[in-house]
Design a protein around this motif. Structure first.
Motif, PDB file in Angstrom:
ATOM      1  N   GLY A 213       0.727  -1.257   0.051  1.00 14.90           N
ATOM      2  CA  GLY A 213       0.009  -0.036   0.019  1.00 14.90           C
ATOM      3  C   GLY A 213       0.774   1.156  -0.020  1.00 14.90           C
ATOM      4  N   GLY A 214       2.342   1.075   0.180  1.00 12.55           N
ATOM      5  CA  GLY A 214       3.063   2.264   0.216  1.00 12.55           C
ATOM      6  C   GLY A 214       3.580   2.596   1.559  1.00 12.55           C
ATOM      7  N   THR A 215       3.447   2.067   2.700  1.00 14.44           N
ATOM      8  CA  THR A 215       3.819   2.427   4.049  1.00 14.44           C
ATOM      9  C   THR A 215       5.258   2.039   3.932  1.00 14.44           C
ATOM     10  N   LYS A 216       5.985   2.645   4.427  1.00 17.38           N
ATOM     11  CA  LYS A 216       7.572   2.579   4.607  1.00 17.38           C
ATOM     12  C   LYS A 216       8.319   2.691   5.992  1.00 17.38           C
ATOM     13  N   ALA A 217       9.271   1.948   6.375  1.00 16.42           N
ATOM     14  CA  ALA A 217       9.839   2.117   7.414  1.00 16.42           C
ATOM     15  C   ALA A 217      11.234   1.992   8.078  1.00 16.42           C
ATOM     16  N   TYR A 218      11.747   2.317   8.823  1.00 16.47           N
ATOM     17  CA  TYR A 218      13.215   2.118   9.367  1.00 16.47           C
ATOM     18  C   TYR A 218      13.494   1.944  10.567  1.00 16.47           C
ATOM     19  N   GLN A 219      14.350   1.219  10.982  1.00 10.55           N
ATOM     20  CA  GLN A 219      14.774   1.114  12.452  1.00 10.55           C
ATOM     21  C   GLN A 219      15.824   2.017  12.912  1.00 10.55           C
TER      22      GLN A 219
ATOM     23  N   LEU B  53      18.580   2.763  16.100  1.00  8.96           N
ATOM     24  CA  LEU B  53      18.836   2.332  17.446  1.00  8.96           C
ATOM     25  C   LEU B  53      19.600   3.532  18.183  1.00  8.96           C
ATOM     26  N   ASN B  54      19.422   3.454  19.655  1.00  9.21           N
ATOM     27  CA  ASN B  54      19.744   4.507  20.458  1.00  9.21           C
ATOM     28  C   ASN B  54      21.303   4.721  20.360  1.00  9.21           C
ATOM     29  N   ALA B  55      21.893   3.641  19.958  1.00 11.12           N
ATOM     30  CA  ALA B  55      23.573   3.616  19.670  1.00 11.12           C
ATOM     31  C   ALA B  55      24.048   4.516  18.547  1.00 11.12           C
ATOM     32  N   ASP B  56      22.791   4.876  17.795  1.00  9.05           N
ATOM     33  CA  ASP B  56      23.211   5.730  16.750  1.00  9.05           C
ATOM     34  C   ASP B  56      23.370   7.282  17.032  1.00  9.05           C
ATOM     35  N   GLY B  57      23.066   7.561  18.377  1.00 11.34           N
ATOM     36  CA  GLY B  57      23.139   8.935  19.011  1.00 11.34           C
ATOM     37  C   GLY B  57      21.876   9.804  19.044  1.00 11.34           C
ATOM     38  N   VAL B  58      20.700   8.972  18.791  1.00 12.37           N
ATOM     39  CA  VAL B  58      19.453   9.972  18.816  1.00 12.37           C
ATOM     40  C   VAL B  58      18.457   8.912  19.668  1.00 12.37           C
ATOM     41  N   THR B  59      17.813   9.480  20.465  1.00 12.89           N
ATOM     42  CA  THR B  59      16.698   8.743  21.193  1.00 12.89           C
ATOM     43  C   THR B  59      15.325   9.036  20.742  1.00 12.89           C
ATOM     44  N   TYR B  60      14.368   8.218  20.946  1.00 14.19           N
ATOM     45  CA  TYR B  60      12.974   8.409  20.646  1.00 14.19           C
ATOM     46  C   TYR B  60      12.561   9.823  21.057  1.00 14.19           C
ATOM     47  N   GLU B  61      12.751  10.380  22.277  1.00 11.46           N
ATOM     48  CA  GLU B  61      12.417  11.641  22.782  1.00 11.46           C
ATOM     49  C   GLU B  61      12.950  12.773  21.990  1.00 11.46           C
ATOM     50  N   ASN B  62      14.167  12.795  21.312  1.00  5.16           N
ATOM     51  CA  ASN B  62      14.598  14.020  20.786  1.00  5.16           C
ATOM     52  C   ASN B  62      14.745  13.814  19.409  1.00  5.16           C
TER      53      ASN B  62
ATOM     54  N   ILE C 242      10.029  -4.119  11.024  1.00  7.47           N
ATOM     55  CA  ILE C 242       9.715  -4.129  12.494  1.00  7.47           C
ATOM     56  C   ILE C 242       9.865  -5.785  12.895  1.00  7.47           C
ATOM     57  N   GLY C 243       9.126  -6.840  12.025  1.00 12.38           N
ATOM     58  CA  GLY C 243       8.947  -7.960  12.198  1.00 12.38           C
ATOM     59  C   GLY C 243       8.936  -8.518  13.698  1.00 12.38           C
ATOM     60  N   SER C 244      10.242  -9.174  14.126  1.00 12.36           N
ATOM     61  CA  SER C 244      10.368  -9.739  15.673  1.00 12.36           C
ATOM     62  C   SER C 244      11.574  -8.743  15.992  1.00 12.36           C
ATOM     63  N   ASN C 245      11.990  -7.988  15.378  1.00 11.95           N
ATOM     64  CA  ASN C 245      12.885  -7.086  16.010  1.00 11.95           C
ATOM     65  C   ASN C 245      12.909  -6.198  17.200  1.00 11.95           C
ATOM     66  N   TRP C 246      11.258  -5.959  17.298  1.00 21.18           N
ATOM     67  CA  TRP C 246      11.040  -5.064  18.434  1.00 21.18           C
ATOM     68  C   TRP C 246      10.948  -5.728  19.618  1.00 21.18           C
ATOM     69  N   ARG C 247      11.309  -6.998  19.840  1.00 17.47           N
ATOM     70  CA  ARG C 247      10.946  -7.585  21.151  1.00 17.47           C
ATOM     71  C   ARG C 247      12.223  -8.895  21.048  1.00 17.47           C
ATOM     72  N   SER C 248      12.627  -9.401  22.114  1.00 18.71           N
ATOM     73  CA  SER C 248      13.162 -10.394  22.494  1.00 18.71           C
ATOM     74  C   SER C 248      12.162 -11.614  22.982  1.00 18.71           C
TER      75      SER C 248
ATOM     76  N   ASP D 161      16.186  -0.567  23.471  1.00 14.68           N
ATOM     77  CA  ASP D 161      17.238   0.095  22.731  1.00 14.68           C
ATOM     78  C   ASP D 161      16.982   0.612  21.182  1.00 14.68           C
ATOM     79  N   ARG D 162      15.811   0.683  20.911  1.00 20.15           N
ATOM     80  CA  ARG D 162      15.476   0.930  19.390  1.00 20.15           C
ATOM     81  C   ARG D 162      13.966   1.551  19.288  1.00 20.15           C
ATOM     82  N   PHE D 163      13.652   2.303  18.314  1.00 18.72           N
ATOM     83  CA  PHE D 163      12.281   2.731  18.036  1.00 18.72           C
ATOM     84  C   PHE D 163      12.496   2.623  16.328  1.00 18.72           C
ATOM     85  N   TYR D 164      11.101   3.046  15.642  1.00 20.74           N
ATOM     86  CA  TYR D 164      11.077   2.951  14.446  1.00 20.74           C
ATOM     87  C   TYR D 164      10.445   4.331  13.694  1.00 20.74           C
ATOM     88  N   VAL D 165      10.747   4.580  12.520  1.00 24.12           N
ATOM     89  CA  VAL D 165      10.105   5.627  11.864  1.00 24.12           C
ATOM     90  C   VAL D 165       9.202   5.108  10.613  1.00 24.12           C
TER      91      VAL D 165
END
Length: 362
Positions: free
Chosen positions: A267-273, A275-284, A305-311, A324-328
């Protein structure tokens, strides 16, 4: 008389203006964000839940309500229901009246079935391919009837009703049995022939493409089309069980996952992951932080996103979200969102109760 005519003319113009305003298309104002709890349904995970971020709404459907999805695109592709661990195998005949026998090798298995056998759809969601694990397990339906073979269909498993221990899941119920199917073109749509394996007669139905949807879904149990996905521009995420590929060191095998999330790639939805280690957090994280090229992979893979959001947990630990991660997310209307997961269980630790937060980036 002139004054009366002038008054009536002005009144008519005002009424026409009001009518024009009422008939004008309404611009959808996207949701600025929310905290959502998709109704997956607990540790049996009976539901597929489709979430639309722009409205903050969701629709759920029992994942055993359908078997086949007939593509509405320009191609003639048919998907199988991987949430039930369905599997298919092409036979060497075009005669659906011939009795067939079940083949227990035609199954998702528990990590022992090679993906290259081609018994399941490629989990990226890309329909095109020449088989052997690439594209749909059912070959593209040919315009030449004699090229469309009969398929042996393992219907997978019903939704389990067993209550598992806290933190575990029980998704596979009783085996649903087998069918044989043959699919033909019917103008710009499809014709499906299906029967029990031993039957020398078959049922036949026609399937019409609907361009407003990614697929038209069909149940081999009821013999009817069924409503599953919303309109293709009205959802972004699907919470579901899922048949995936997994490499355990000896090549890719097919494997069933719970707590899985796919994006509406078709349908055209796109996403990427991120990581907080990349120097940016969800909040900022702001709109200025979005990297457009990072969406590229999601144009051909629905599993970002798949199963990557959880252990998944282990012998000494319960499953948990990864903090340690979020999604755009970029939806089909061009809205950008950031989302982070807050929980995958309820307060009692029972699995199948995901919670996530999302915010509009503007």
């Amino acid at each position: 008389m002139k004054k009366t005519f002038l008054f009536l003319s002005i009144a008519a113009l005002v009424m026409a203006s009001c009518s024009s305003d009422d008939d004008s298309p309404k611009t959808e104002v996207p949701s600025v964000g929310d905290v959502l709890q998709p109704t997956v349904g607990g540790p049996n995970q009976p539901n597929q839940v489709f979430v639309d971020l722009s409205t903050g709404s969701s629709e759920s459907v029992n994942r055993a309500s359908w078997d086949l999805g007939f593509s509405s695109g320009s191609d003639f592709r048919v998907a199988i229901n991987g949430s039930l661990k369905m599997a298919v195998k092409k036979l060497e005949t075009t005669d659906i009246t011939l009795p067939q026998t079940a083949d227990t090798d035609v199954a998702v298995g528990g990590g022992t079935t090679l993906a290259s056998n081609g018994y399941v759809d490629n989990p990226t969601g890309v329909l095109a391919g020449n088989g052997s694990g690439i594209g749909t397990a059912i070959a593209e339906v040919s315009a030449t009837d004699s090229q469309n073979k009969v398929y042996l269909v393992n219907l997978g498993f019903a939704v389990s009703t067993v209550v598992p221990s806290v933190g575990s899941v029980s998704t596979d119920g009783d085996a649903r049995g087998w069918k044989k199917v043959r699919i033909l073109r019917n103008g710009n749509g499809y014709k499906i022939q299906y029967a029990d394996l031993a039957s020398q007669t078959f049922q036949e139905k026609t399937i019409t493409k609907n361009a407003d949807y990614n697929f038209t879904f069909f149940s081999l149990t009821s013999g009817n089309t069924v409503a599953v996905e919303p309109v293709k521009t009205k959802w972004d995420l699907n919470f579901t069980t899922f048949t995936n590929y997994l490499n355990m060191g000896g090549g890719e095998v097919t494997y069933g996952y719970s707590d899985f999330i796919v994006t509406n790639m078709k349908g055209g939805t796109k996403a990427y992951q991120v990581l907080n280690a990349d120097g940016v957090t969800y909040e900022n994280f702001t709109l200025a932080n979005v990297v457009e090229t990072n969406f590229t992979v999601s144009a051909t893979d629905q599993r970002i996103i798949g199963s990557n959001w959880r252990s998944g947990g282990g012998p000494s630990s319960l499953p948990s979200i990864r903090t340690d991660r979020f999604y755009v997310i970029k939806d089909v209307a061009g809205n950008y969102y950031k989302i982070k997961f807050l929980a995958m269980t309820n307060d009692a630790g029972v699995r199948g109760f995901p919670t996530f937060e999302y915010k509009l980036l503007q």
